[in-house]
Design a protein around this motif. Structure first.
Motif, mmCIF file in Angstrom:
data_model
loop_
_atom_site.group_PDB
_atom_site.id
_atom_site.type_symbol
_atom_site.label_atom_id
_atom_site.label_comp_id
_atom_site.label_asym_id
_atom_site.label_seq_id
_atom_site.Cartn_x
_atom_site.Cartn_y
_atom_site.Cartn_z
ATOM 1 N N GLY A 159 0.744 -1.242 0.000
ATOM 2 C CA GLY A 159 0.000 0.000 0.000
ATOM 3 C C GLY A 159 0.776 1.296 0.000
ATOM 4 O O GLY A 159 0.191 2.358 -0.138
ATOM 5 N N ARG A 160 2.099 1.243 0.125
ATOM 6 C CA ARG A 160 2.790 2.495 0.350
ATOM 7 C C ARG A 160 3.760 2.866 -0.775
ATOM 8 O O ARG A 160 4.249 2.014 -1.489
ATOM 9 N N ARG A 165 7.946 3.630 2.205
ATOM 10 C CA ARG A 165 8.631 2.380 2.521
ATOM 11 C C ARG A 165 9.979 2.660 3.147
ATOM 12 O O ARG A 165 10.363 2.058 4.147
ATOM 13 N N GLU A 240 3.404 7.439 8.043
ATOM 14 C CA GLU A 240 2.005 7.175 8.400
ATOM 15 C C GLU A 240 1.019 7.937 7.540
ATOM 16 O O GLU A 240 -0.191 7.732 7.661
ATOM 17 N N GLY A 242 -1.592 9.469 5.140
ATOM 18 C CA GLY A 242 -2.743 8.784 4.552
ATOM 19 C C GLY A 242 -2.625 8.556 3.066
ATOM 20 O O GLY A 242 -3.192 7.612 2.531
ATOM 21 N N GLY A 248 -5.441 6.833 -0.777
ATOM 22 C CA GLY A 248 -5.446 6.741 0.698
ATOM 23 C C GLY A 248 -6.817 6.874 1.325
ATOM 24 O O GLY A 248 -7.819 6.831 0.637
ATOM 25 N N GLN B 78 -5.054 1.069 9.308
ATOM 26 C CA GLN B 78 -3.939 1.813 9.893
ATOM 27 C C GLN B 78 -4.199 3.299 9.745
ATOM 28 O O GLN B 78 -4.659 3.749 8.692
ATOM 29 N N GLU B 79 -3.856 4.038 10.761
ATOM 30 C CA GLU B 79 -3.692 5.500 10.704
ATOM 31 C C GLU B 79 -4.349 6.184 9.514
ATOM 32 O O GLU B 79 -3.654 6.649 8.617
ATOM 33 N N GLY B 80 -5.649 6.244 9.485
ATOM 34 C CA GLY B 80 -6.286 7.013 8.423
ATOM 35 C C GLY B 80 -6.032 6.537 7.002
ATOM 36 O O GLY B 80 -6.325 7.230 6.044
ATOM 37 N N GLN B 81 -5.457 5.318 6.854
ATOM 38 C CA GLN B 81 -5.293 4.790 5.507
ATOM 39 C C GLN B 81 -6.455 3.845 5.200
ATOM 40 O O GLN B 81 -7.175 3.433 6.087
ATOM 41 N N ARG B 82 -6.515 3.493 3.955
ATOM 42 C CA ARG B 82 -7.548 2.545 3.561
ATOM 43 C C ARG B 82 -7.276 1.211 4.247
ATOM 44 O O ARG B 82 -6.119 0.833 4.432
ATOM 45 N N GLN B 84 -6.616 -2.587 4.793
ATOM 46 C CA GLN B 84 -5.846 -3.473 3.939
ATOM 47 C C GLN B 84 -6.191 -4.919 4.268
ATOM 48 O O GLN B 84 -6.124 -5.325 5.432
ATOM 49 N N SER B 198 -6.957 -5.077 -2.723
ATOM 50 C CA SER B 198 -6.314 -4.692 -1.467
ATOM 51 C C SER B 198 -5.315 -5.758 -1.035
ATOM 52 O O SER B 198 -4.183 -5.446 -0.652
ATOM 53 N N GLY B 201 -2.297 -5.732 -3.434
ATOM 54 C CA GLY B 201 -1.618 -4.468 -3.638
ATOM 55 C C GLY B 201 -1.881 -3.867 -5.011
ATOM 56 O O GLY B 201 -0.997 -3.299 -5.644
#
Lengths: 249, 249
Positions: A159-160, A165, A240, A242, A248, B78-82, B84, B198, B201
């Motif tokens: 996701g990042r 990363r 972190e 979004g 996001g 996680q922290e305001g993310q979509r 997963q 999701s 990825g």
DNA sequence: CGTTTTGCTTGATTCATGTCAAAAAATCGC
DNA sequence: GCGATTTTTTGACATGAATCAAGCAAAACG
């Protein structure tokens, strides 16, 4: 030159009771008597030179290993593809959990610098665990923690962005060094850019570029493999953030 | 309409000895007496409706669960993310291993369709494992196998193209269905394109497009969530192909 | 039974990151 | 200490997959 783990762990400190990793190692929580039984099944520290293999992919699984000093990487080779780095191991960490119950070792584990490891023959460990509930619990906890780490890694990989990363990677190492009593702000990367790239699912050029960008932004400084964190908070914020990939939030 | 797991697992089959998953489930290898003790600690099957949560992220960890019928997904926020998606669970699979030794559950686990699960309170399981070496071994093996799966997933996420990820995904499910005595060539996807994306990825649009392309190439056919594999070998070749990302070989 | 919602597909466009290439720097071996 | 090798940096360019934006199909709902 920073002090390295190998300098901090004289080779002749061979008993668990006297090992400075005691607090972070598998036998955590064992009473003195139990610790002595545990100590008795350990094959004494084995030295590894940079690039030397501790286990090779496909080897028959027999033992777990605890890193005593130095660092190692695990990498798996698949079907004519490039090797993929799956783990880095620092002192106190347990190598080989993914081989339990399988005949062969899942990947190769290679020293990134001079290292010592303690060998724990798994069958003897199992016998001992039969008698020591605490040890059993520790084993479950170690495996479960590794499952959570791997899942965190999966989230990172799927996701990042590249920046996120690398921010996570730098912070993750920082945290691990801190837990070992080393400076969390200034440490040595024992792995190459290529290893980092493989581990994070990025091209090595991207690793180099992003690290360079972080340096331009004064978040860190990197001189070769020496890394210094200047803006910890900003890295956390970045990691972190979004706005990863896949829109996001 | 294909037969679904729920049709194959009558609710009243509540004893382990009679459970058709016996051969794929945690108590594998226990003798009859041991199996009875194991059976005694199980909380009887609990029904879940589609979308209902078995555990919520942050819940206090207390139990493992075995899927008896239906399927579930684990996802972490996680922290305001979509959110997963980190795992899909099929009958016989063990849910919750990543919560052991942690206070809170790592992710939420939600039913993808009507499902039944058996609850195994972990403290009782630990007590039992003290007396049953076989059960202990099974637990280690399950966790270790999951470690290997997660690592395979990490390799998939960091090194392979969208096509290769989907080929692996389709084949992976196929294998899991086969192991459960269901058709490996024609099965139902209980998860949405968005869940698959999701998990792998990828954006859901990419999942849709790649599946469409596979269909054009006559590798599979997809009608909604019914999937049929036509060219198993070609999918394997694609999944293992050396040319992933980061200049294969 | 029509309406709404949700999930899926498809197209156009953009952008992050991979790939290729070459130079610069660091490390190694003798 | 000096050439050889390996690692890292940097640039130019290509491209796979994300994003944005409709439109369509299939459930879910009143």
């Amino acid at each position: 030159m920073k002090p390295e783990f190998s300098r901090r762990q004289p080779v002749n400190e061979t008993r668990c009771e006297r090992c400075s990793l005691h607090a972070r190692c598998l036998p955590l929580g064992l009473d003195l008597k139990a610790l002595e039984s545990f100590d008795a099944i350990i094959e004494r520290p084995r030295p590894l030179k940079r690039g030397e293999a501790l286990v090779r992919q496909g080897d028959h699984f027999e033992s777990l290993y605890v890193v005593r000093s130095g660092s190692l990487k695990q990498s798996v080779a698949q079907e004519g593809q490039r090797d993929q780095v799956t783990h880095f191991y620092l002192p106190g960490e347990l190598v080989g959990l993914d081989g339990i119950g399988d005949t062969a070792c899942y990947g190769s584990v290679v020293a990134l610098e001079s290292a010592f490891v303690c060998e724990l023959p798994f069958s003897r460990l199992e016998d001992l665990a039969e008698r020591l509930p605490e040890l059993r619990g520790q084993l479950y906890r170690c495996m479960s923690r590794e499952l959570r780490n791997d899942q965190r890694m999966m989230c990172l990989l799927s996701g990042r962005t590249a920046d996120q990363r690398l921010a996570s990677f730098v912070l993750g190492l920082s945290e691990r060094f801190r837990a070992r009593g080393c400076s969390p702000y200034c440490y040595h990367l024992s792995m190459s850019r290529s290893d980092i790239g493989s581990y994070l699912g990025l091209a090595l050029e991207t690793v180099s570029r992003v690290l360079g960008r972080f340096q331009d932004q004064k978040l860190v400084s990197v001189e070769g493999r020496e890394l210094t964190i200047h803006e910890h908070a900003a890295l956390v914020a970045l990691a972190e953030e979004g706005v990863g990939r896949h829109s996001g939030i």
